[in-house]
Design an enzyme around this catalytic site. Structure first.
Site, PDB file in Angstrom:
ATOM      1  N   GLY A  21       0.839  -1.203   0.000  1.00  0.00           N
ATOM      2  CA  GLY A  21       0.000   0.000   0.000  1.00  0.00           C
ATOM      3  C   GLY A  21       0.874   1.252   0.000  1.00  0.00           C
ATOM      4  O   GLY A  21       2.107   1.170   0.015  1.00  0.00           O
ATOM      5  N   ILE A  48      -4.611 -10.065   7.287  1.00  0.00           N
ATOM      6  CA  ILE A  48      -4.626  -9.796   8.745  1.00  0.00           C
ATOM      7  C   ILE A  48      -5.961 -10.169   9.394  1.00  0.00           C
ATOM      8  O   ILE A  48      -6.058 -10.241  10.609  1.00  0.00           O
ATOM      9  CB  ILE A  48      -4.252  -8.325   9.077  1.00  0.00           C
ATOM     10  N   ALA A  71      -5.096  -2.161   5.699  1.00  0.00           N
ATOM     11  CA  ALA A  71      -6.465  -1.752   6.057  1.00  0.00           C
ATOM     12  C   ALA A  71      -7.300  -1.789   4.796  1.00  0.00           C
ATOM     13  O   ALA A  71      -6.764  -1.783   3.675  1.00  0.00           O
ATOM     14  CB  ALA A  71      -6.463  -0.330   6.620  1.00  0.00           C
ATOM     15  N   THR A  73      -9.192   0.568   2.893  1.00  0.00           N
ATOM     16  CA  THR A  73      -9.240   2.035   2.930  1.00  0.00           C
ATOM     17  C   THR A  73     -10.321   2.638   2.017  1.00  0.00           C
ATOM     18  O   THR A  73     -10.387   3.852   1.869  1.00  0.00           O
ATOM     19  CB  THR A  73      -7.866   2.628   2.549  1.00  0.00           C
ATOM     20  N   ASP A 113      -7.921   9.906  11.009  1.00  0.00           N
ATOM     21  CA  ASP A 113      -8.610  11.124  11.447  1.00  0.00           C
ATOM     22  C   ASP A 113     -10.134  10.945  11.384  1.00  0.00           C
ATOM     23  O   ASP A 113     -10.878  11.705  11.998  1.00  0.00           O
ATOM     24  CB  ASP A 113      -8.170  12.318  10.581  1.00  0.00           C
ATOM     25  N   TYR A 136     -16.394   3.027   8.120  1.00  0.00           N
ATOM     26  CA  TYR A 136     -14.920   2.964   8.102  1.00  0.00           C
ATOM     27  C   TYR A 136     -14.357   3.499   9.422  1.00  0.00           C
ATOM     28  O   TYR A 136     -13.555   2.841  10.084  1.00  0.00           O
ATOM     29  CB  TYR A 136     -14.413   3.784   6.917  1.00  0.00           C
ATOM     30  N   LYS A 140     -12.368   1.385  12.337  1.00  0.00           N
ATOM     31  CA  LYS A 140     -10.968   1.767  12.612  1.00  0.00           C
ATOM     32  C   LYS A 140     -10.830   2.050  14.120  1.00  0.00           C
ATOM     33  O   LYS A 140      -9.838   1.674  14.735  1.00  0.00           O
ATOM     34  CB  LYS A 140     -10.561   2.990  11.787  1.00  0.00           C
TER      35      LYS A 140
END
Ligand SMILES: NC(=O)c1ccc[n+]([C@@H]2O[C@H](COP(=O)([O-])OP(=O)(O)OC[C@H]3O[C@@H](n4cnc5c(N)ncnc54)[C@H](OP(=O)(O)O)[C@@H]3O)[C@@H](O)[C@H]2O)c1
Length: 292
Positions: A21, A48, A71, A73, A113, A136, A140
């Protein structure tokens, strides 16, 4: 001092997930250049979300530190497929944390964020309560908490608006797309702290060396930018004609997932543990545009 290595140049055994990534590549490159023994696992080599595979890889390699750059994303994809978002973004970090604990390794996992709701004016720090508004962001945040609960020696790195070579997102591609003559829609009313992937990679390794668990906000310096501000600066640096830029309101795109309107980050801890601010995002952008 409580550090994994006595100075930044000492060799570490680092296992990196999501190695193909945007951040993963930059980190593999930086750690290899720093003389570390790097075990780089891309999605094909290690999923993962697969607890057993994760345990088996980490117990076989016995790294000093595991740095999770993997991740899902795709923020809109997560909104419409929450089960997959949960598997990768919440259970993934938890699997890595358990395996890292069993192997006696530090875990660094990257968060976002987007754990914040965007209602605040100014910068979000570790004192602000997360309140994700998207699937998302929700998973996270679960990933952060699950990892910290499973393994005390976990560092969570929240970051945002990342750009760099190999990135699939708007910020990483705005110049390439414009150079191909594509018209671009730049959002003017959503703000974040743009962060150069190469500089983030340097900080991730510094944090591995420090080995001080906690939540860090890691972003490039500066007051932040909207997609419009970022694009205008990228066009200026690349010598492109800004006529190719159409400025729009984010909500006009009708995207499935809501995004925080302001997700600018600041860190309360970095300076306290002796880390200097990362270079300004405009400096990172200039380096990205001139040599990738
Ligand atoms: N990009 C941003 O602006 C941004 C902002 C805030 C936070 N972050 C966070 O920063 C971290 C790095 O993101 P990035 O920008 O480097 O994203 P990226 O370029 O999309 O890289 C993520 C990598 O993870 C891999 N991956 C997906 N599912 C996986 C799984 N189940 N097991 C193992 N690998 C898997 C992907 O492989 P495939 O593509 O082959 O599936 C991809 O190579 C992530 O934690 C992300 O949430 C990114």
């Amino acid at each position: 001092m409580n550090v994994l290595a006595v100075d930044g140049h000492s060799q570490l055994k680092i296992l990196i997930t999501g190695a193909k990534g945007l951040v993963g590549r930059a980190l593999v490159e930086h750690c290899s250049r720093s003389g570390d023994e790097v075990f780089a696992y891309d999605h094909n080599a290690l999923d993962i979300a697969d607890a057993r595979a994760t345990e088996s890889v980490i117990s076989a390699r016995r790294p000093d530190a595991v740095i999770n750059c993997a991740a899902w994303t795709d923020v809109d994809g997560c909104e419409t497929s929450p089960e997959k978002a949960e598997r990768v973004n919440a259970l993934g970090p938890e699997n890595l944390a358990r395996a890292s604990r069993n192997a006696g390794a530090l875990l660094i996992t990257i968060s976002t964020d987007y754990v914040f709701d965007g209602q605040k004016e100014g910068f979000y720090t570790q004192r602000d309560q997360p309140r994700p508004i998207s699937v998302y962001g929700r998973f996270k945040l679960e990933g952060e908490r699950g990892a910290q609960e499973a393994h005390a020696r976990t560092i969570v790195v929240r970051t945002g608006y990342i750009f760099g070579p190999g990135g699939k997102n708007f910020l990483s591609n705005v110049v390439t797309w414009a150079q191909r003559g594509q018209k671009l829609k730049a959002i003017r009313d959503y703000w974040g702290t743009p962060t150069y992937g190469g500089d983030l990679a340097v900080r991730l390794r510094e944090l591995a060396v420090l080995d001080l668990p906690g939540i860090y906000h890691v972003v490039s310096s500066g007051d932040g930018a909207s997609f419009e501000t970022f694009s205008v600066e990228a066009f200026r640096l690349a010598g492109l004609n800004s006529d190719l830029l159409e400025v729009i309101d984010g909500d006009s795109l009708g995207r499935p997932a809501p995004r925080p309107r302001n997700s600018r980050l600041k860190c309360l801890l970095s300076e306290a543990v002796g880390l200097s601010p990362l270079p300004h995002w405009q400096d990172g952008l200039a380096r990205f545009i001139s040599h990738g």
